[in-house]
Motif scaffolding. Sequence first.
Motif, PDB file in Angstrom:
ATOM      1  N   ASN A   4       0.724  -1.043  -0.049  1.00  0.00           N
ATOM      2  CA  ASN A   4       0.005   0.215  -0.169  1.00  0.00           C
ATOM      3  C   ASN A   4       0.593   1.122   0.409  1.00  0.00           C
ATOM      4  OD1 ASN A   4      -2.227  -1.332   0.416  1.00  0.00           O
ATOM      5  ND2 ASN A   4      -2.433  -1.852   2.082  1.00  0.00           N
ATOM      6  N   PHE A   5       0.177   2.178  -0.806  1.00  0.00           N
ATOM      7  CA  PHE A   5       0.946   3.273  -0.876  1.00  0.00           C
ATOM      8  C   PHE A   5      -0.072   4.029   0.891  1.00  0.00           C
ATOM      9  CE2 PHE A   5       2.218   4.457  -5.460  1.00  0.00           C
ATOM     10  CZ  PHE A   5       3.415   4.338  -5.190  1.00  0.00           C
ATOM     11  N   VAL A   6       0.695   4.760   2.065  1.00  0.00           N
ATOM     12  CA  VAL A   6      -0.299   5.175   2.634  1.00  0.00           C
ATOM     13  C   VAL A   6       0.264   7.354   3.109  1.00  0.00           C
ATOM     14  CG1 VAL A   6      -0.637   3.295   4.118  1.00  0.00           C
ATOM     15  CG2 VAL A   6       1.560   4.425   4.242  1.00  0.00           C
ATOM     16  N   ASP A   7      -0.847   7.383   3.429  1.00  0.00           N
ATOM     17  CA  ASP A   7      -0.358   8.962   3.555  1.00  0.00           C
ATOM     18  C   ASP A   7       0.251   8.933   5.125  1.00  0.00           C
ATOM     19  OD1 ASP A   7      -3.038   8.691   5.551  1.00  0.00           O
ATOM     20  OD2 ASP A   7      -3.966  10.288   4.472  1.00  0.00           O
ATOM     21  N   GLU A   8       0.493  10.440   5.856  1.00  0.00           N
ATOM     22  CA  GLU A   8       0.751  10.040   6.780  1.00  0.00           C
ATOM     23  C   GLU A   8      -0.009   9.647   8.055  1.00  0.00           C
ATOM     24  OE1 GLU A   8       3.892  14.661   6.596  1.00  0.00           O
ATOM     25  OE2 GLU A   8       1.543  14.710   5.828  1.00  0.00           O
ATOM     26  N   ASN A   9      -0.902   9.665   7.995  1.00  0.00           N
ATOM     27  CA  ASN A   9      -2.147   9.236   8.915  1.00  0.00           C
ATOM     28  C   ASN A   9      -2.315   7.976   8.672  1.00  0.00           C
ATOM     29  OD1 ASN A   9      -1.935  12.130  10.253  1.00  0.00           O
ATOM     30  ND2 ASN A   9      -3.651  12.113   8.558  1.00  0.00           N
ATOM     31  N   GLY A  10      -1.869   7.263   7.663  1.00  0.00           N
ATOM     32  CA  GLY A  10      -2.305   6.291   7.196  1.00  0.00           C
ATOM     33  C   GLY A  10      -2.950   5.238   7.107  1.00  0.00           C
ATOM     34  N   ARG A  65       5.389   5.534   2.781  1.00  0.00           N
ATOM     35  CA  ARG A  65       4.903   6.490   3.539  1.00  0.00           C
ATOM     36  C   ARG A  65       5.099   7.878   2.692  1.00  0.00           C
ATOM     37  NH1 ARG A  65       4.986  10.544   8.145  1.00  0.00           N
ATOM     38  NH2 ARG A  65       6.776   9.601   7.368  1.00  0.00           N
ATOM     39  N   LEU A  66       3.895   8.370   1.674  1.00  0.00           N
ATOM     40  CA  LEU A  66       3.970   9.450   0.846  1.00  0.00           C
ATOM     41  C   LEU A  66       3.650  10.201   1.656  1.00  0.00           C
ATOM     42  CD1 LEU A  66       1.670   8.279  -2.268  1.00  0.00           C
ATOM     43  CD2 LEU A  66       4.463   7.912  -1.202  1.00  0.00           C
ATOM     44  N   GLY A  67       4.043  12.062   1.161  1.00  0.00           N
ATOM     45  CA  GLY A  67       3.233  13.279   1.358  1.00  0.00           C
ATOM     46  C   GLY A  67       4.270  14.257   1.260  1.00  0.00           C
TER      47      GLY A  67
END
Length: 358
Positions: free
Chosen positions: A224-230, A271-273
């Motif tokens: 998975n790609f996830v954002d800073e909050n998962g 993790r992406l941001g």
Amino acid sequence: MGKSVFLGMSGGVDSSVSALLLQQAGYEVSGVNLRLFHNEDLGEGREKTCCSLADAEDARAVAAKLGFPFYVFDFSQIFRDTVIADFVSEYEAGRTPNPCVVCNRSVKFGALLQRALALHGDFLATGHYARVEQDGDTGRWLLKRGMDRSKDQSYFLYMLTQEQLSHTLFPLGGLHKTQVREIAEQNGLVNAKKRDSQDICFAPDGDYAAFIERTAGHPSPAGNFVDENGRVLGQHKGFVRYTRGQHKGLGLSIEPPLYVLDKDPATGAIRLGPDAALWTQTLTAEKINWISVPALSGPLRVTAKTRYSQRESAATAEPLEDGALRLTFDEPQRAVTPGQAVVLYDGETVVGGGTITK
């Protein structure tokens, strides 16, 4: 009799001109070409852009023209066990390694230097753009930048020990690349106009992920790609295909643009941001090698860079209890990446360096 030197010869213009300069300086030169691969290491149908048979023949032709012995050493096993094994394991652990640093440490200035000394050589020479000098006051051997700043390769050599430096010659350290090509042309060397190789030698097409998958014997796991909050943003195409700071090739249509911040090998998540999250002023490094000083006993002002292609920035280095290093930059740095090398400078001199851990 002059001093004996074994010269690593890739078949390029740099090592060839190094041979000529060493001869002119009175050294007894022996040329060495390293065989680092067998065809099966690269995958079916793939061609190398360096370290090929043609390169070895160019090196042999230069040795024949200048009249010194030429040898081929098969170091493919140690290259596979050190450089390639480290490259694959580091990527699979979520880090981004620097294989040229590992090769210099383990192969060129490790196994090759040991072989040269065992064969009663006095020195090992290479065509790197860097300089070695001895400090008249402390007696320490110093590694300095090459005079041609656009070609300076001291970043890749920070791990050299005092013993290694004392047996190392860099004939091109005081020259610019244009001068090197002029010398080659004036002396009729076959590779005077040969282009420089810019690639990692075992992945000349730049497809590191495919090389890792072939070597490891299995595809890199998707996740998975996830954002800073998962929160899940989508699926990526393989854990080893991404590195910190990357934006291109994510396959996500999200605004504002997202970048790879970090990777979790335990879950396979990436993790992406936003770009703003990539900037930091502090890093920690381990596996430190000190050159201009025996060790660090307190804070030291330096300039430093965290990748070869960037200009160094002002920073303060501080020793940590476990032999690690904390580096605090005056200005934030972008995409400092675990696995890469951080190298510290004092003017023209390499103070030392290490591997970034966070």
